[in-house]
Design a protein around this motif. Structure first.
Motif, PDB file in Angstrom:
ATOM      1  N   ARG A 162     110.149  91.017  -9.743  1.00  0.00           N
ATOM      2  CA  ARG A 162     108.935  90.281  -9.476  1.00  0.00           C
ATOM      3  C   ARG A 162     108.840  89.093 -10.424  1.00  0.00           C
ATOM      4  NH1 ARG A 162     106.764  91.196  -4.838  1.00  0.00           N
ATOM      5  NH2 ARG A 162     104.656  90.768  -5.617  1.00  0.00           N
ATOM      6  N   PHE A 163     108.174  88.065  -9.955  1.00  0.00           N
ATOM      7  CA  PHE A 163     108.011  86.846 -10.725  1.00  0.00           C
ATOM      8  C   PHE A 163     106.529  86.496 -10.803  1.00  0.00           C
ATOM      9  CE2 PHE A 163     112.211  86.894  -9.009  1.00  0.00           C
ATOM     10  CZ  PHE A 163     113.020  86.258  -9.947  1.00  0.00           C
ATOM     11  N   VAL A 164     106.200  85.550 -11.663  1.00  0.00           N
ATOM     12  CA  VAL A 164     104.845  85.006 -11.698  1.00  0.00           C
ATOM     13  C   VAL A 164     104.922  83.487 -11.619  1.00  0.00           C
ATOM     14  CG1 VAL A 164     103.820  86.920 -12.975  1.00  0.00           C
ATOM     15  CG2 VAL A 164     104.773  84.973 -14.231  1.00  0.00           C
ATOM     16  N   VAL A 165     103.935  82.907 -10.972  1.00  0.00           N
ATOM     17  CA  VAL A 165     103.786  81.456 -10.869  1.00  0.00           C
ATOM     18  C   VAL A 165     102.562  81.063 -11.673  1.00  0.00           C
ATOM     19  CG1 VAL A 165     103.307  79.514  -9.338  1.00  0.00           C
ATOM     20  CG2 VAL A 165     104.854  81.341  -8.593  1.00  0.00           C
ATOM     21  N   GLU A 166     102.741  80.069 -12.549  1.00  0.00           N
ATOM     22  CA  GLU A 166     101.635  79.608 -13.382  1.00  0.00           C
ATOM     23  C   GLU A 166     101.613  78.082 -13.401  1.00  0.00           C
ATOM     24  OE1 GLU A 166     100.726  82.661 -16.840  1.00  0.00           O
ATOM     25  OE2 GLU A 166     102.790  81.929 -16.987  1.00  0.00           O
ATOM     26  N   GLY A 167     100.443  77.531 -13.154  1.00  0.00           N
ATOM     27  CA  GLY A 167     100.305  76.083 -13.194  1.00  0.00           C
ATOM     28  C   GLY A 167      99.140  75.620 -12.349  1.00  0.00           C
ATOM     29  N   THR A 168      98.950  74.303 -12.319  1.00  0.00           N
ATOM     30  CA  THR A 168      97.865  73.691 -11.560  1.00  0.00           C
ATOM     31  C   THR A 168      98.424  72.570 -10.700  1.00  0.00           C
ATOM     32  OG1 THR A 168      96.269  74.187 -13.311  1.00  0.00           O
ATOM     33  CG2 THR A 168      95.634  72.512 -11.704  1.00  0.00           C
ATOM     34  N   LYS A 169      98.005  72.546  -9.456  1.00  0.00           N
ATOM     35  CA  LYS A 169      98.464  71.540  -8.508  1.00  0.00           C
ATOM     36  C   LYS A 169      97.282  70.707  -8.023  1.00  0.00           C
ATOM     37  CE  LYS A 169     102.826  72.878  -8.274  1.00  0.00           C
ATOM     38  NZ  LYS A 169     103.960  71.985  -8.608  1.00  0.00           N
ATOM     39  N   TYR A 170      97.582  69.458  -7.678  1.00  0.00           N
ATOM     40  CA  TYR A 170      96.551  68.530  -7.229  1.00  0.00           C
ATOM     41  C   TYR A 170      96.933  67.936  -5.871  1.00  0.00           C
ATOM     42  CZ  TYR A 170      95.262  68.924 -12.136  1.00  0.00           C
ATOM     43  OH  TYR A 170      94.930  69.422 -13.379  1.00  0.00           O
ATOM     44  N   TYR A 171      95.959  67.364  -5.198  1.00  0.00           N
ATOM     45  CA  TYR A 171      96.191  66.703  -3.911  1.00  0.00           C
ATOM     46  C   TYR A 171      96.853  67.665  -2.911  1.00  0.00           C
ATOM     47  CZ  TYR A 171      96.182  63.142  -7.590  1.00  0.00           C
ATOM     48  OH  TYR A 171      95.903  62.410  -8.726  1.00  0.00           O
ATOM     49  N   CYS A 172      96.383  68.896  -2.892  1.00  0.00           N
ATOM     50  CA  CYS A 172      97.020  69.940  -2.065  1.00  0.00           C
ATOM     51  C   CYS A 172      96.466  69.883  -0.647  1.00  0.00           C
ATOM     52  CB  CYS A 172      96.803  71.309  -2.687  1.00  0.00           C
ATOM     53  SG  CYS A 172      97.476  71.460  -4.349  1.00  0.00           S
ATOM     54  N   THR A 226      92.336  70.723  -5.587  1.00  0.00           N
ATOM     55  CA  THR A 226      93.137  71.305  -6.662  1.00  0.00           C
ATOM     56  C   THR A 226      93.347  72.793  -6.391  1.00  0.00           C
ATOM     57  OG1 THR A 226      92.216  69.726  -8.242  1.00  0.00           O
ATOM     58  CG2 THR A 226      93.162  71.748  -9.154  1.00  0.00           C
ATOM     59  N   VAL A 227      94.528  73.283  -6.774  1.00  0.00           N
ATOM     60  CA  VAL A 227      94.808  74.714  -6.677  1.00  0.00           C
ATOM     61  C   VAL A 227      95.370  75.181  -8.014  1.00  0.00           C
ATOM     62  CG1 VAL A 227      96.002  76.564  -5.464  1.00  0.00           C
ATOM     63  CG2 VAL A 227      95.307  74.521  -4.214  1.00  0.00           C
ATOM     64  N   GLU A 228      94.756  76.218  -8.554  1.00  0.00           N
ATOM     65  CA  GLU A 228      95.196  76.795  -9.816  1.00  0.00           C
ATOM     66  C   GLU A 228      95.903  78.129  -9.566  1.00  0.00           C
ATOM     67  OE1 GLU A 228      91.468  75.024 -12.481  1.00  0.00           O
ATOM     68  OE2 GLU A 228      91.559  77.174 -11.970  1.00  0.00           O
ATOM     69  N   PHE A 229      96.984  78.349 -10.302  1.00  0.00           N
ATOM     70  CA  PHE A 229      97.756  79.584 -10.188  1.00  0.00           C
ATOM     71  C   PHE A 229      97.802  80.240 -11.565  1.00  0.00           C
ATOM     72  CE2 PHE A 229      99.165  76.695  -6.925  1.00  0.00           C
ATOM     73  CZ  PHE A 229      99.189  77.492  -5.790  1.00  0.00           C
ATOM     74  N   ALA A 230      97.125  81.349 -11.683  1.00  0.00           N
ATOM     75  CA  ALA A 230      97.046  82.058 -12.965  1.00  0.00           C
ATOM     76  C   ALA A 230      97.848  83.355 -12.866  1.00  0.00           C
ATOM     77  CB  ALA A 230      95.591  82.358 -13.313  1.00  0.00           C
ATOM     78  N   ALA A 231      99.095  83.303 -13.348  1.00  0.00           N
ATOM     79  CA  ALA A 231      99.987  84.466 -13.329  1.00  0.00           C
ATOM     80  C   ALA A 231      99.993  85.141 -11.966  1.00  0.00           C
ATOM     81  CB  ALA A 231      99.586  85.462 -14.412  1.00  0.00           C
ATOM     82  N   VAL A 232     100.214  84.348 -10.935  1.00  0.00           N
ATOM     83  CA  VAL A 232     100.253  84.862  -9.560  1.00  0.00           C
ATOM     84  C   VAL A 232     101.598  85.543  -9.322  1.00  0.00           C
ATOM     85  CG1 VAL A 232     100.170  84.247  -7.126  1.00  0.00           C
ATOM     86  CG2 VAL A 232      98.678  83.071  -8.768  1.00  0.00           C
ATOM     87  N   LYS A 233     101.567  86.790  -8.916  1.00  0.00           N
ATOM     88  CA  LYS A 233     102.794  87.560  -8.733  1.00  0.00           C
ATOM     89  C   LYS A 233     103.431  87.262  -7.381  1.00  0.00           C
ATOM     90  CE  LYS A 233     101.242  91.390 -11.686  1.00  0.00           C
ATOM     91  NZ  LYS A 233     102.221  91.137 -12.764  1.00  0.00           N
ATOM     92  N   VAL A 234     104.739  87.049  -7.404  1.00  0.00           N
ATOM     93  CA  VAL A 234     105.506  86.821  -6.182  1.00  0.00           C
ATOM     94  C   VAL A 234     106.801  87.617  -6.254  1.00  0.00           C
ATOM     95  CG1 VAL A 234     104.560  84.516  -5.777  1.00  0.00           C
ATOM     96  CG2 VAL A 234     106.649  84.767  -7.121  1.00  0.00           C
ATOM     97  N   GLY A 235     107.324  87.947  -5.088  1.00  0.00           N
ATOM     98  CA  GLY A 235     108.597  88.642  -5.010  1.00  0.00           C
ATOM     99  C   GLY A 235     109.736  87.689  -4.709  1.00  0.00           C
ATOM    100  N   ARG A 236     110.951  88.176  -4.907  1.00  0.00           N
ATOM    101  CA  ARG A 236     112.130  87.353  -4.632  1.00  0.00           C
ATOM    102  C   ARG A 236     112.140  86.882  -3.188  1.00  0.00           C
ATOM    103  NH1 ARG A 236     115.045  84.227  -3.571  1.00  0.00           N
ATOM    104  NH2 ARG A 236     117.255  83.864  -4.026  1.00  0.00           N
ATOM    105  N   GLU A 237     111.597  87.697  -2.285  1.00  0.00           N
ATOM    106  CA  GLU A 237     111.595  87.360  -0.861  1.00  0.00           C
ATOM    107  C   GLU A 237     110.646  86.203  -0.525  1.00  0.00           C
ATOM    108  OE1 GLU A 237     108.240  90.197  -1.532  1.00  0.00           O
ATOM    109  OE2 GLU A 237     110.329  90.029  -2.210  1.00  0.00           O
ATOM    110  N   GLN A 238     109.823  85.790  -1.488  1.00  0.00           N
ATOM    111  CA  GLN A 238     108.907  84.674  -1.267  1.00  0.00           C
ATOM    112  C   GLN A 238     109.435  83.355  -1.809  1.00  0.00           C
ATOM    113  OE1 GLN A 238     105.618  87.534  -2.916  1.00  0.00           O
ATOM    114  NE2 GLN A 238     104.553  85.707  -2.164  1.00  0.00           N
ATOM    115  N   LEU A 239     110.629  83.363  -2.388  1.00  0.00           N
ATOM    116  CA  LEU A 239     111.169  82.188  -3.069  1.00  0.00           C
ATOM    117  C   LEU A 239     112.281  81.529  -2.271  1.00  0.00           C
ATOM    118  CD1 LEU A 239     111.408  83.652  -6.679  1.00  0.00           C
ATOM    119  CD2 LEU A 239     109.498  82.397  -5.655  1.00  0.00           C
ATOM    120  N   VAL A 240     112.195  80.206  -2.156  1.00  0.00           N
ATOM    121  CA  VAL A 240     113.245  79.425  -1.495  1.00  0.00           C
ATOM    122  C   VAL A 240     113.641  78.284  -2.423  1.00  0.00           C
ATOM    123  CG1 VAL A 240     113.839  77.976   0.478  1.00  0.00           C
ATOM    124  CG2 VAL A 240     112.362  79.971   0.804  1.00  0.00           C
TER     125      VAL A 240
END
Length: 443
Positions: A171-181, A239-253
């Motif tokens: 499992r992985f986590v995504v952390e960061g903030t995105k703009y103009y989404c 804006t979209v904020e990602f605070a330690a959002v858990k993702v699996g390998r199957e969600q990654l490209v």
């Protein structure tokens, strides 16, 4: 997930017909939506239910597998009615293309199936604060709990199959903030661009940038309605904020195979942007003509009874019509070029060229140049015609009650997406030096 029952579109003619019918419906409320910033939730549900958002799904997964040129025409038709609605699915189509180019079969089956059922994908890509727009600070890293579990299990089982299984299960986590989404407020899935943060090489992933397909309602995701631009006001581009959002390998490209090769990935994305601009230009021209025919007064020196008979106004409309027609024509040419770049045989041609180290521009490069040309003319037409509404309409056209300013505000805002001055550079280098355009997602 979006609760609709999506129709199945099977042909290009059907797609264009449905887009035309929806455009007529969307046009009726476009001005008021812009004025009051009423987000088009109902209209986008109609768009999902129509089946138009699934027209690029490959045939092997149950879709119509329509080519880029048809998608561009659908987007252009919608943009002439309401460019906000037309822009919302831009990233949806772009990330479906990423899945087609770089996703596993299981990923394609999963997400294409969701889209066929009416799901919408939105981007979470751009950031602020980096030296350039290409700098990505949002990170993808191993989930600490997964890492600890792997370390403990590795003491008991060190077979190759077990290690491979553990890598796939990590499992992985995504952390960061995105703009103009764009479209995030209406999305079922967010396509999040992140860079792999794995200094010790524990993830089993190749270093680079990845797109994580994250459910919009996933814990740790916060979508903020803070988009306040002067135009394209109802695209849901917050804006979209990602605070330690858990993702699996199957969600990654991984983006590398799509972006770092002449796949037509960037050309397809830019083609749709050009289609939006061409649509804005067409819509603005129609609005200007209607206003002059029904509301404008002629200038006294013209000595005519109607503004539409003023020879100088007629001349100006001829000039504007040529600008719009040129934009639409080059868009069609560019669409055909992108079709050629992504056709199955083009893949084999690229492999042969790479093996032989050919220096001749391939279909991918030619498509990018054709799209750059279309983008320049569409940008020019959208801004010129939307501003000329007031020139040909006269003083009364500037009255707030007519709300004609939304065409220019939408054109000016959308055409800021990426600078056309760099399109000229890539075209010029190709002419003078036979140099193909660079490989990235915006050419």
């Amino acid at each position: 997930m979006t609760v609709v029952t999506a129709e199945r579109i099977t042909t290009a003619d059907q797609a264009v017909r449905i887009a035309t019918e929806l455009a007529e419906v969307f046009a009726a409320g476009a001005v008021e939506r812009d004025h009051s910033r009423r987000l088009p939730h109902e209209e986008l549900d109609q768009l999902s239910a129509s089946g138009l958002l699934a027209i690029t799904v490959p045939a092997e997964f149950g879709g119509a597998d329509l080519p880029p040129s048809v998608v561009a025409e659908v987007v252009r038709i919608l943009a002439a009615a309401d460019p906000n609605i037309a822009q919302v699915p831009h990233s949806h189509f772009v990330y479906l293309n990423l899945l087609r180019l770089a996703g596993t079969r299981a990923q394609r089956s999963d997400y294409f199936g969701k889209v066929l059922a009416g799901a919408r994908i939105a981007n979470a890509q751009s950031e602020r604060g980096g030296a350039t727009v290409a700098d990505i600070s949002t990170v993808l890293r191993l989930d600490h709990d997964t890492t600890v579990a792997d370390a403990e299990s590795s003491q008991d089982d060190v077979t190759g199959d077990a290690v491979s299984a553990r890598i796939e299960d990590r499992r992985f986590v995504v952390e960061g903030t995105k703009y103009y989404c764009t479209g995030s407020l209406f999305a079922d899935v967010l396509a999040v661009l992140a860079r792999l943060d794995d200094p010790h090489g524990l993830s089993g992933l190749t270093p680079g940038e990845y797109v994580a397909f994250v459910p919009a309602l996933e814990p740790g995701v916060r979508i903020i309605d803070d988009w306040d631009a002067l135009g394209q006001r109802t695209t849901g581009s917050g804006t979209v904020e990602f605070a330690a959002v858990k993702v699996g390998r199957e969600q990654l490209v991984s983006r590398a195979s799509a972006v770092n090769a002449p796949t037509g990935y960037g050309a397809f994305a830019q083609l749709l942007h050009a289609a939006i601009d061409a649509g804005i230009a067409r819509g603005a021209l129609a609005a200007a003509a209607e206003f002059v025919r029904t509301r404008s007064r002629p200038w006294f020196e013209a000595e005519v009874a109607h503004a539409a008979d003023d020879p100088l106004v007629v001349q100006r409309f001829g000039e504007l019509a040529v600008a719009v027609a040129a934009a639409e024509s080059t868009l069609s040419v560019a669409g055909a070029a992108v079709d050629a770049a992504v056709r199955p045989t083009a893949v084999a041609d690229r492999a042969v060229a790479q093996e032989g180290h050919s220096d001749a521009p391939g279909d991918g490069a030619q498509a990018s140049i054709a799209v750059a040309t279309a983008k320049i003319l569409a940008d020019r037409a959208a801004n010129e015609v939307s501003a000329a509404i007031f020139e040909v309409g006269g003083t009364r056209s500037a009255a707030a009650e007519h709300r004609l300013d939304h065409f220019w505000r939408n054109a000016r805002t959308h055409t800021l997406h990426d600078p056309v001055r760099w399109k000229y550079q890539h075209i010029g280098r190709g002419v003078l030096h036979n140099r193909p355009p660079p490989l990235h997602g915006v050419i």
